[in-house]
Design an enzyme around this catalytic site. Structure first.
Site: not given
Length: 574
Positions: A51, A113-114, A163, A480
């Protein structure tokens, strides 16, 4: 009136907003939206492999087109994986709309959940955010999101969708707003006439002026006005890292990039100027060095659409709030109306001094019989692309070499993470650029540390046949970091060597791409030319470069702008 479900409203709203491309990754809390996308032929969705990469792709898509980038992800880890990409866009003022799924509304706060508080997690790095608790709120929220993302100082906006709000079985009247007005949000576009007149008077009276042009000039599409003002008054122009391309890199009045790794002539011109006109630049620490020693004899003028960016880091004597394109056009019209001009004799004397500094040729470097120099790679890339490619980069030495040795002809040609400095940006950014501008050659200049942070997107390239060129400056280290350790930490190389990198050629081939390894200078240009000729393939060029090469010039910490290291053995304040 048309009746749609919440999920259908999301997709129809994006259609009505004119969105053609979305970058995302499906999951349980957005499956209803993905089902609606499946039934829509107007929007092309690109399935990423992480993502964060989706946000970088949308970000770069926005940078090269000026449009708002759009992302769709699921709840929980899908949403939190976006945070680095959102912060990258926020720091560089890039307009994005990130649509994230959420657990059902009556589960919020139950540690379902999530479940993650995406609004709370993203709050420090977004321009605004929305949580829609009913389907009827979706069209207005999405309209507001695109309006806020793209106006004023642009930035990312999050729309969080539970949802149950998307339920395909529940239909509601759909109407997408024609326009949006927010009483508390009304960005100033036209500059104050009195301030513009005073600024022009000061500019004409200055003996040692410098135009200091940043990324805001590109965002506001003001390149034409910047060039016209500079040419009419014969003004020297320096660009920030984010402003490269706003003024042509090969133009005789371009004195190069300024700041931490800016050119000798740009930094000296800034320090000795009597007037600095900041155009879409915010005086960040990578430019100013020690703010107490910054340009001690200069009057400071600044145009910015965001009033909170004015006098934030450096006191500004003459501020102008407004859209850069509009304000500069107002100034040019006033200049034409008054037929005023500056003192060409004094400006010519200033140019004589600048050209003395320019004669230092601060970007010269010693070539090696043993190693390819990273500077040679960028110069060869410029040669074979005729300076016309879109160049993306990751963050580190390779980024600075690309910025210094590839003179950009036009805006939206140089795509990099300037503010946040996000390793892993370059490859997904190149993909986003190529989707937006398929007719252009798109090259990702990267390092062996950065490329491995989002290398899985080679799979996205394979699935959608997105032919980008990857030019890896392989110095077997975090270049760097190693440079700083050598310069400031007694040479102690603490965890900056990358002695276990993969065989990048075989890795590219595993994704059905073309891999080329280059370790001799005579192989470099033919490899780059072959990559350009293979127009329909991803070509990954692994170039072994001098592992001990440093990026110079480099400002001396806590000094003024003209205090610089020019090489490993030379510094200006010695």
């Amino acid at each position: 009136m048309e009746m749609l479900s919440g999920a259908e409203m999301v997709v129809r709203s994006l259609q009505d907003e004119g969105i053609e491309h979305i970058f995302g990754y499906p999951g349980g809390s957005v499956l209803d939206i993905y089902d609606a996308i499946f039934q829509c032929s107007d929007i092309e969705h690109f399935l990423v492999r992480h993502e964060q990469a989706a946000v970088h792709m949308a970000d770069a898509y926005s940078r090269v087109t000026g449009k708002v980038g759009t992302v769709l992800v699921t709840a929980g880890p899908g949403a939190t994986n976006c945070i680095t990409g959102i912060a990258t866009a926020y720091m560089d003022s890039i307009p994005l709309v990130v649509i994230s799924g959420q657990v059902p509304t009556d589960w919020i706060g139950d540690d379902a959940f999530q479940e993650t508080d995406m609004i709370g997690v993203s709050r420090p790095v977004v321009k605004h955010s929305f949580l829609c608790r009913t389907a009827e709120e979706i069209p207005v929220a999405i309209k507001k999101a695109f309006f806020l993302a793209s106006t004023g100082r642009p930035g990312p906006v999050v729309v969080d969708l539970p949802k149950d709000v998307q339920n395909p079985l529940l239909k509601f009247p759909y109407k997408y707003p024609d326009s949006i007005e927010l009483r508390s949000y009304n960005p100033t576009l036209r500059g104050h006439k009195g301030q513009i007149k005073r600024a022009l008077t000061a500019l004409l009276a200055a003996k040692k002026p410098v135009l200091y042009v940043g990324g805001g000039a590109i965002i506001s599409n003001a390149s034409k006005q910047v060039i016209e003002l500079a040419e009419k008054l014969n003004l020297p122009v320096t660009n920030t890292l984010m402003g490269l391309g706003a003024f042509p890199g090969q133009h005789k009045q371009n004195i190069g990039m300024l700041g931490m790794h800016g050119t000798y002539q740009a930094n000296r011109s800034m320090h000795n100027a009597d007037l600095i006109f900041a155009i879409g630049a915010r005086f960040d620490d990578r430019v100013t060095n020690n703010v107490d020693k910054f340009c001690p004899n200069a009057k400071i003028m600044q145009i910015d659409i965001d009033p909170t960016s004015i006098s934030k880091n450096i006191h500004v004597d003459l501020p102008i709030v407004g859209s850069i394109e509009i304000v500069l056009q107002q100034m040019l019209e006033l200049l034409e109306e008054t037929q005023a001009s500056n003192d060409s004799e004094k400006i010519n004397l200033w140019w004589d001094q600048i050209n003395e500094w320019r004669a230092k040729n601060c970007l010269t470097y010693k070539k090696s019989d043993k190693y390819i120099k990273p500077q040679q790679v960028i110069e060869s890339l410029y040669k074979v692309t005729h300076g016309d490619a879109i160049i993306t980069s990751d963050v580190g030495q390779h980024q600075m070499f690309a910025a210094l040795y590839y003179p950009f002809k036009e805006p939206r040609q140089w795509i990099n993470s300037g503010g946040l400095g996000t390793m892993g940006f370059g490859l997904p950014a190149a993909i986003g650029c190529k989707i937006a501008r398929p007719e252009k050659t798109v090259c990702c200049v990267t390092g062996d540390g950065s490329i491995q942070m989002n290398i899985q997107e080679l799979s996205t390239c394979m699935q959608y046949k997105i032919p980008v060129i990857i030019v890896l400056l392989n110095n077997r280290s975090l270049g760097m970091v190693k440079q700083w350790q050598k310069m400031f930490y007694g040479g102690r190389q603490s965890h900056s060597y990358m002695d276990s990198v993969p065989d990048f050629v075989k890795l590219a081939e595993a994704y059905n791409h073309v891999g080329i390894k280059v370790d001799k200078i005579e192989e470099l240009e033919p490899a780059l030319l072959r990559a350009i000729e293979l127009k329909d393939r991803v070509v990954f060029i692994d170039v072994l470069v001098d592992p001990e090469e440093h990026v110079y010039p480099m400002q001396i910490k806590l000094g003024n702008m003209e205090d610089m290291y020019l090489s490993k053995t030379e510094r200006t304040d010695a």
